[in-house]
Design an enzyme around this catalytic site. Structure first.
Site, PDB file in Angstrom:
ATOM      1  N   GLU A 179      15.983   5.471 -10.498  1.00  0.00           N
ATOM      2  CA  GLU A 179      16.182   6.918 -10.386  1.00  0.00           C
ATOM      3  C   GLU A 179      16.080   7.338  -8.914  1.00  0.00           C
ATOM      4  OE1 GLU A 179      13.236   8.881 -12.783  1.00  0.00           O
ATOM      5  OE2 GLU A 179      13.813   7.690 -14.551  1.00  0.00           O
TER       6      GLU A 179
ATOM      7  N   ASP B 250       0.429  -6.331  -9.148  1.00  0.00           N
ATOM      8  CA  ASP B 250      -0.664  -7.290  -9.216  1.00  0.00           C
ATOM      9  C   ASP B 250      -0.709  -7.985 -10.577  1.00  0.00           C
ATOM     10  OD1 ASP B 250      -3.316  -8.052  -7.774  1.00  0.00           O
ATOM     11  OD2 ASP B 250      -3.945  -7.566  -9.814  1.00  0.00           O
TER      12      ASP B 250
HETATM   13  C1  GLC Z   1      -4.441 -10.537  -7.709  1.00  0.00           C
HETATM   14  C2  GLC Z   1      -4.879 -10.148  -6.326  1.00  0.00           C
HETATM   15  C3  GLC Z   1      -6.293 -10.607  -6.129  1.00  0.00           C
HETATM   16  C4  GLC Z   1      -7.155  -9.938  -7.153  1.00  0.00           C
HETATM   17  C5  GLC Z   1      -6.643 -10.183  -8.566  1.00  0.00           C
HETATM   18  C6  GLC Z   1      -7.271  -9.241  -9.544  1.00  0.00           C
HETATM   19  O1  GLC Z   1      -4.367 -11.919  -7.869  1.00  0.00           O
HETATM   20  O2  GLC Z   1      -4.007 -10.654  -5.364  1.00  0.00           O
HETATM   21  O3  GLC Z   1      -6.769 -10.349  -4.843  1.00  0.00           O
HETATM   22  O4  GLC Z   1      -8.473 -10.411  -7.049  1.00  0.00           O
HETATM   23  O5  GLC Z   1      -5.266  -9.976  -8.673  1.00  0.00           O
HETATM   24  O6  GLC Z   1      -6.774  -7.953  -9.376  1.00  0.00           O
END
Ligand code: GLC
Length: 511
Positions: free
Chosen positions: A235, A194
């Site tokens: 790994e 993310d």
């Molecule tokens: C990313 C995710 C989104 C979230 C953001 C903060 O963009 O896809 O849904 O709100 O990160 O974690």
């Protein structure tokens, strides 16, 4: 499939809150996913990516994680997650889990200890200052600093419930390396990362100034983290790292995909591109060139849980997507959007690389733009006026009215009554349905080579071959066009006009 399965996989994004509810509380869960795994097997996908399922106060629908080594009770338990991984593997489906390294929940033990003055304070960005330390605008809009009762400020690029971690600190790095191993040991085949480009911040905290290096986007130090993650992935066998990297500069973007970094990243350049022959062709060329330079597989993404569903986007006059240009509520021609979405499926599933399907796109779902503000849950709405709730509405499985067997209770977001012909049940066996188009296309998708070449079919037409006996032709011009010489029509996104390919239609041909 090879051990480098991510290079040409079809990957289906499961948004657990909205896939299927097993316990009747109106929120989807692991029990629901396990019960509906057959849908994914029948669709023929190679892998599923699970949006976060960890314990979370749900300030940002689970992207505010309070424990990376467990499952939120609303979704089930760790043993159910392990059972799901095992059952998916038995069905030949790999599992990608979502890791959120930029920030954690303000309810995470680390942040609580930090507020209590523990050594964990250094894991975050606390600053003593009379005024807000910077005037940065957060990723959801609004300010990025919140003052604690003792007067210090802490940084959060998203909501105040998502304090940013300090990636300069070795404990933060060690913790995430251990989390990766925790899930790889439990059989996760991949990690979706993310906000992958945001981890590092300029420690001098400068303001954002046009033409100057950005203080928190894409700092070079981040690459060292992904090199160490890559070593961990290696790994194990056959594990992929897939980055969420929003980056207009394609050179900077592909830096994340160098051979010792991430295996793949979402192609948001393509996602945001207008439904236009010139722009799409140049986006495809840009993508293929840039990825070839680093030896990484391109990816093709039409929708996800953050963006307006593409049936809706492609039905608008302005068919682009960006968070800066909010088109919510502008007129939509759903019939046109659906026609184009069908053609787009044949496009994305026949370009070299891997394709992502966001749950419900195989059903042709559109954005629910009729959610009452008091039912909205997305924290982006208050800060930016755009809601992501409309693409997160629970799936319709069967029956003639909501909740369409998603739940025995009340769905956490309302489903449009018009989805009665978009249920899995209603579409199964209907050769003209979106679902059967996806099933057929995925079933036919056996390209093993990377042998891609454009075919010149005149202005407004995108056409390419894969290998020697396959072609995809997409008509983005205003008039019907003739097809190239072929042996068979394998699949068509809409009916042909005699021998001609109508506008906004794609075909797969055997040459
Ligand atoms: C990313 C995710 C989104 C979230 C953001 C903060 O963009 O896809 O849904 O709100 O990160 O974690």
């Amino acid at each position: 499939m090879t051990m480098q399965w991510w290079r040409d996989a079809v990957i289906y994004q499961v948004y657990p809150r909205s896939f299927a509810d097993g316990d009747g509380d109106g929120v989807g869960d692991i029990a629901g996913i396990r019960a509906r795994l057959g849908h994914l097997r029948d669709l023929g996908v190679d892998a599923i990516w699970m949006s976060p399922w960890y314990p979370s106060p749900m300030a940002d629908a689970g992207y505010d994680v309070s424990d990376f080594r467990d499952i939120d009770p609303v979704f089930g338990s760790l043993s159910e997650a392990e059972a799901l991984i095992a059952e998916a593997h038995e069905a030949g489906i790999r599992i990608i889990i979502d890791i959120v390294p930029n920030h954690i929940s303000s309810e995470h033990p680390w942040f609580k200890a930090a507020l209590a003055g523990g050594k964990e304070r250094d894991y975050f960005w606390f600053r003593k200052s009379q005024n807000m330390p910077t005037n940065w605008t957060g990723e959801f809009g609004g300010t990025t600093w919140t003052q604690t009762p003792d007067g210090d400020w802490y940084l959060h690029l998203f909501t105040p419930e998502q304090p940013d971690l300090n990636w300069e600190h070795p404990d933060v790095r060690a913790e995430f390396e251990s989390i990766l191993r925790f899930w790889f040991d439990r059989g996760a085949d991949g990690i979706r990362i993310d906000s992958a480009a945001l981890l590092f911040k300029d420690t001098t905290l400068p303001e954002v100034v046009d033409g100057e290096p950005h203080p928190f986007h894409d700092l070079d130090a981040v690459h060292d983290v992904y090199r160490s993650w890559r070593r961990i992935a290696e790994e194990y066998e056959g594990r992929a790292l897939i980055g969420e990297v929003w980056m207009p500069d394609v050179e900077r973007f592909t830096n994340y995909l160098r051979p010792d970094e991430l295996h793949a990243a979402f192609n948001f350049d393509f996602l945001g591109c207008a439904w236009d022959p010139y722009l799409m062709r140049s986006c495809i060329d840009r993508t293929l060139d840039a990825h070839a330079r680093v030896g990484a597989p391109p990816t093709w993404v039409l929708s996800n849980h953050d963006v307006t569903r593409h049936v809706t986007r492609y039905g608008r006059t302005d068919t682009t997507f960006s968070f800066e240009n909010n088109l919510d509520g502008t007129p939509v021609d759903l019939e046109l959007g659906t026609r184009r979405a069908r053609a787009a499926a044949l496009l994305t599933l026949s370009l070299p690389g891997s394709a992502y399907i966001y749950q419900g796109e195989e059903l042709g779902l559109w954005e629910n733009e009729n959610i009452d503000p008091d039912q909205m849950q997305d924290p982006m709405y208050a800060r930016r006026g755009h809601t992501r709730d409309g693409c997160r509405v629970p799936l319709p499985w069967s029956g003639d009215e909501p909740p369409f067997d998603f739940t025995t209770g009340v769905p956490w977001l309302p489903q449009p009554a018009e989805w009665k012909d978009r249920t899995v049940q209603a579409q199964t066996g209907d050769p003209n349905s979106m679902l059967e188009l996806y099933r057929s296309a995925i079933g036919l998708r056996t390209f093993t080579d990377t042998d891609f070449a454009w075919l010149d079919r005149g202005e407004g037409v995108l056409a390419w071959t894969r290998g020697t006996d396959f072609a995809c032709v997409l008509n983005l011009s205003d008039a019907p066009v003739p097809l190239p010489e072929h042996r068979d029509i394998l699949l068509a996104s809409s009916s042909l006009d005699g021998d001609l390919l109508p506008r906004d239609t794609a075909v797969w041909l055997r040459l």
